[in-house]
Design a protein around this motif. Structure first.
Motif, short mmCIF file in Angstrom:
data_model
loop_
_atom_site.label_atom_id
_atom_site.label_comp_id
_atom_site.label_asym_id
_atom_site.label_seq_id
_atom_site.Cartn_x
_atom_site.Cartn_y
_atom_site.Cartn_z
N GLN A 155 -2.53 -9.36 5.93
CA GLN A 155 -3.17 -8.30 6.54
C GLN A 155 -4.09 -8.65 7.68
O GLN A 155 -4.38 -8.06 8.75
N GLU A 166 -5.90 -0.25 1.23
CA GLU A 166 -6.11 -1.23 0.45
C GLU A 166 -4.69 -1.82 -0.12
O GLU A 166 -3.68 -1.03 -0.55
N ILE A 167 -4.89 -2.99 -0.94
CA ILE A 167 -3.60 -3.42 -1.80
C ILE A 167 -3.40 -2.84 -3.11
O ILE A 167 -4.23 -3.03 -3.79
N CYS A 181 4.50 -6.73 0.09
CA CYS A 181 3.04 -6.05 -0.21
C CYS A 181 2.98 -4.50 -0.07
O CYS A 181 3.23 -4.03 0.92
N PHE A 183 0.78 -1.35 0.07
CA PHE A 183 -0.65 -0.88 0.54
C PHE A 183 -0.65 0.59 -0.03
O PHE A 183 0.42 1.25 -0.06
#
Length: 230
Positions: A155, A166-167, A181, A183
């Protein structure tokens, strides 16, 4: 060199012997430097003299042999690898082994199949295995915390194009290879290029394999036709 001067072996045999020797040396170096110790943390030592970034963890992989030292700033800059020299030696030896195998396949005098197909059958899976070992398998084996750090580094590197939320987690799958990933405002793949490379290697292997099988099938058909004619 003595073996080369006395026996004068073929080129592919020289490459195979040299590659196997370099792989053995690289593997022995990595074991002696890192994995043979009771405490791998002693190999990592300190990142700075005043220990500004203390060691938080150590990851040991047996194949390919790899020692990764994780520090407090590894979430941004990644871990350090004190056994990298042995790893590079192993990859150089593996490249020589592949080159020797390709030279042996290409220089076969009695084969009527295309040379590019004979070489491609070996090169395509070798490249695919390299992509899988160096990138995909490493991400597959990470813990949830380490994979979250990888997502954060990705990121940061793609600040203007990556999702800004945010993750929330990560998704992993072996078939098909997926490392995503997740988010809060989107999903991003960590192995998009690698996945394309794997599919390309599979396609190249299938094309080369088909090019090898077509002449064999034709010769069998001609043999059957000649037998029926007799």
């Amino acid at each position: 060199m003595v073996w080369k001067l006395r026996r004068r072996p073929a080129r592919h045999r020289r490459w195979l012997v040299l590659g196997a020797s370099v792989v053995a040396v690289g593997y022995a170096h990595t074991l002696a430097y890192g994995f043979a110790l009771v405490r791998p943390e002693a190999v990592c030592g300190r990142r700075t003299l005043d220990d500004d970034y203390p060691l938080t963890g150590v990851r040991v992989d047996m194949f390919p042999p790899r020692l990764a030292c994780y520090w407090t700033d590894s979430g941004t800059f990644g871990p350090s690898h004190p056994t990298a020299a042995g790893g590079w030696a192993m990859w150089c030896g593996a490249a020589l082994l592949v080159a020797g195998a390709v030279a042996w396949a290409v220089d076969r005098p009695l084969s009527r199949t295309p040379r590019w197909a004979r070489g491609g059958v070996i090169v395509a899976p070798a490249v695919g295995a390299t992509i899988w070992i160096t990138r995909v398998d490493r991400l597959m084996g990470l813990s949830s915390t380490d994979l979250g750090n990888e997502c954060f580094r990705w990121q940061v590197r793609h600040l203007h194009t990556a999702p800004g939320g945010e993750i929330a987690g990560a998704d992993r799958s072996v078939v098909p290879p997926v490392v995503d990933c997740v988010f809060t405002d989107g999903v991003a793949s960590l192995i998009r290029v690698e996945a394309l490379g794997l599919w390309g290697c599979l396609l190249a292997w299938l094309v080369c394999g088909a090019a090898l099988l077509v002449p064999v099938a034709r010769s069998r058909v001609r043999g059957r036709a000649a037998g029926l004619a007799e």
